[in-house]
Design an enzyme around this catalytic site. Structure first.
Site, PDB file in Angstrom:
ATOM      1  N   SER A  75       0.870  -1.181   0.000  1.00  0.00           N
ATOM      2  CA  SER A  75       0.000   0.000   0.000  1.00  0.00           C
ATOM      3  C   SER A  75       0.907   1.231   0.000  1.00  0.00           C
ATOM      4  O   SER A  75       1.731   1.389   0.911  1.00  0.00           O
ATOM      5  CB  SER A  75      -0.836   0.006   1.288  1.00  0.00           C
ATOM      6  OG  SER A  75      -2.176   0.256   1.032  1.00  0.00           O
ATOM      7  N   HIS A  93       0.656   4.349   0.701  1.00  0.00           N
ATOM      8  CA  HIS A  93       0.663   5.367   1.767  1.00  0.00           C
ATOM      9  C   HIS A  93       1.475   4.938   2.983  1.00  0.00           C
ATOM     10  O   HIS A  93       1.712   5.751   3.886  1.00  0.00           O
ATOM     11  CB  HIS A  93      -0.772   5.745   2.169  1.00  0.00           C
ATOM     12  CG  HIS A  93      -1.520   4.685   2.912  1.00  0.00           C
ATOM     13  ND1 HIS A  93      -1.672   4.729   4.282  1.00  0.00           N
ATOM     14  CD2 HIS A  93      -2.162   3.570   2.495  1.00  0.00           C
ATOM     15  CE1 HIS A  93      -2.401   3.673   4.655  1.00  0.00           C
ATOM     16  NE2 HIS A  93      -2.697   2.962   3.593  1.00  0.00           N
ATOM     17  N   THR A 147     -10.591   1.994 -14.679  1.00  0.00           N
ATOM     18  CA  THR A 147      -9.607   2.906 -15.276  1.00  0.00           C
ATOM     19  C   THR A 147      -8.452   3.136 -14.311  1.00  0.00           C
ATOM     20  O   THR A 147      -8.666   3.408 -13.134  1.00  0.00           O
ATOM     21  CB  THR A 147     -10.294   4.248 -15.629  1.00  0.00           C
ATOM     22  OG1 THR A 147     -11.386   3.963 -16.484  1.00  0.00           O
ATOM     23  CG2 THR A 147      -9.335   5.209 -16.307  1.00  0.00           C
ATOM     24  N   CYS A 173     -11.260   0.976  23.255  1.00  0.00           N
ATOM     25  CA  CYS A 173     -12.484   0.915  24.022  1.00  0.00           C
ATOM     26  C   CYS A 173     -13.631   0.566  23.075  1.00  0.00           C
ATOM     27  O   CYS A 173     -13.934   1.310  22.153  1.00  0.00           O
ATOM     28  CB  CYS A 173     -12.731   2.259  24.675  1.00  0.00           C
ATOM     29  SG  CYS A 173     -14.161   2.230  25.714  1.00  0.00           S
TER      30      CYS A 173
END
Ligand code: PLP
Length: 406
Positions: A227, A229, A265, A354
């Site tokens: 990936s 990023h 695309t 949490c």
């Protein structure tokens, strides 16, 4: 009720401003969450710009703008193939992210099997994009899955992977390095076993570029996920590497782009950014790994000085990503620590979250048999080339003030 909530939020924002003000950098938090995502290199942004300006054609169009986009796409594919040491640019499939690449490896393999329900082998510490896909395939009766356990370092054993293999095993999917604790898996040994048994091997290598060497021939892999990023590239683009002889069924059908493996695309601007980022990440890897390793040691040494035996290290000293330090602060809750650090302008990740009012420990720490009491206070610091000694010093000062405040 609403008013008191707003007052608390306002107070928190004021505190944050004050903390930033004291550091003199209102705009720039100390970002220590680089396993989550990274700041794009300026060169990545520059590489993308022309694709939004003059080079905006669709690579499938036959006119000159289309041909120009096609040439650029071919060139980027070759650069990525070279960076990964692939045998051919056609082994590089551009996808939207690693979640998609992982799904393509798992679902694409299962769908390509005629006849009996195939068997897959994975580990208990994989990313949810692997684990959840495996669980769904099991629930729908489309595959059988063995989840290999890990030891106290978060490491799978090659022997256990070998023992999990059955005659119906089609794919072994084990990540190269863990995103939460940074443990590197013995992918060399696993690859060797898969070769011997003629079973395909997929590795989720999302956390590897810029941190560890990456080479699809060594050890040989059949599929690999990335990936952009995570290595200072843009978000929304990833790589699915596929050794050419391996058949997988596409998840998306339509225009037949990417060798029929991923219709849609092509995102030429993002692909240009990805190509630039992977070259930089592989080109300066050794320096960056050394820099982040040094900063990690500075952080760990400082934490031990102020927290003593109240800080527990989960990331192994050896055999881990050089930029990652996952620790638990005994007697503290991850979420509360994360918020305190955020208020002081420091971004980190919590190892427990949490959920519906109850603290849930990360599945990785649970798989490592970390007690709930310790695991509840886990925090992940993940560094990048943009971090400095001052960042670490400031973080240590802030954490030092926390020692007696719990
Ligand atoms: N695999 C690993 C090891 C990861 O760390 C991540 C993201 O955190 C992913 C897969 C998924 O990446 P993305 O969210 O870009 O699809």
């Amino acid at each position: 009720m609403w008013r008191s909530f707003c007052t608390v939020v306002h107070w928190a924002e004021e505190q944050k401003k004050e903390a930033y003000h004291q550091r003199g950098t209102m705009d720039e938090p100390v970002y220590l969450d680089n396993n989550a995502t990274t700041r794009p290199y300026p060169e990545v942004l520059e590489a993308m710009k022309p694709c939004f300006q003059r080079r905006y054609g669709n690579p499938s169009s036959v006119h000159q703008l289309g041909r120009d986009a096609r040439n650029q796409l071919d060139e980027c594919r070759k650069r990525v193939a070279d960076a990964l040491n692939a045998r051919s640019p056609l082994e590089i499939v551009f996808v939207s992210c690693a979640t998609e690449a992982n799904a393509l490896a798992l679902r694409g393999t299962v769908s390509g099997v005629d006849g009996d329900r195939p068997h897959l082998v994975t580990s208990t510490v994989e990313h949810p994009s692997v684990l959840e896909t495996c669980r769904t395939l099991e629930e729908k009766g489309r595959a059988e899955v063995t989840y290999v356990p890990v030891d106290e370092r978060g490491c799978v054993s090659v022997r256990e992977v070998r023992d999990a293999i059955r005659p119906s095993t089609e794919l072994v999917s084990i990540m190269t390095a863990n995103n939460e604790i940074g443990t590197r898996q013995p992918v060399e040994g696993i690859s060797e076993i898969c070769r011997e048994r003629d079973i395909r091997f997929h590795t989720d290598a999302v956390q590897v570029p810029g941190k560890l060497p990456i080479d699809v021939q060594s050890p040989p892999v059949d599929f690999l996920s990335l990936s952009a990023h995570k290595f200072h590239g843009p978000r929304g683009i990833g790589v699915f590497y596929r050794r050419k002889e391996n058949r997988v069924e596409p998840l998306l059908e339509g225009g037949g782009q990417e060798e029929e493996l991923r219709s849609g695309t092509e995102a030429t601007a993002l692909i240009a950014g990805l190509a630039e980022a992977i070259e930089r990440a592989t080109g300066n890897r050794e320096e960056v790994a050394e820099q982040t390793r040094r900063l990690r040691e500075q952080l760990w040494t400082g934490l031990q000085e102020s927290w003593g035996n109240r800080v527990v290290r989960h990331t192994p000293e050896e055999g881990s990503l050089p930029n990652t330090l996952n620790v638990s602060f005994r007697g503290r809750e991850s979420d509360a620590l994360l918020i305190s650090l955020d208020l002081e302008g420091i971004c980190v990740s919590a190892g427990s979250a949490c959920d519906s009012g109850a603290i849930e420990m990360s599945h990785v720490l649970e798989a490592m048999a970390i007690s709930e009491e310790v695991g509840m206070g886990s925090v992940r610091f993940s560094l990048s080339t943009f971090n400095t000694e001052e960042d670490i010093q400031y973080t240590l000062e802030v954490l030092d003030r926390q020692v007696d405040s719990g």
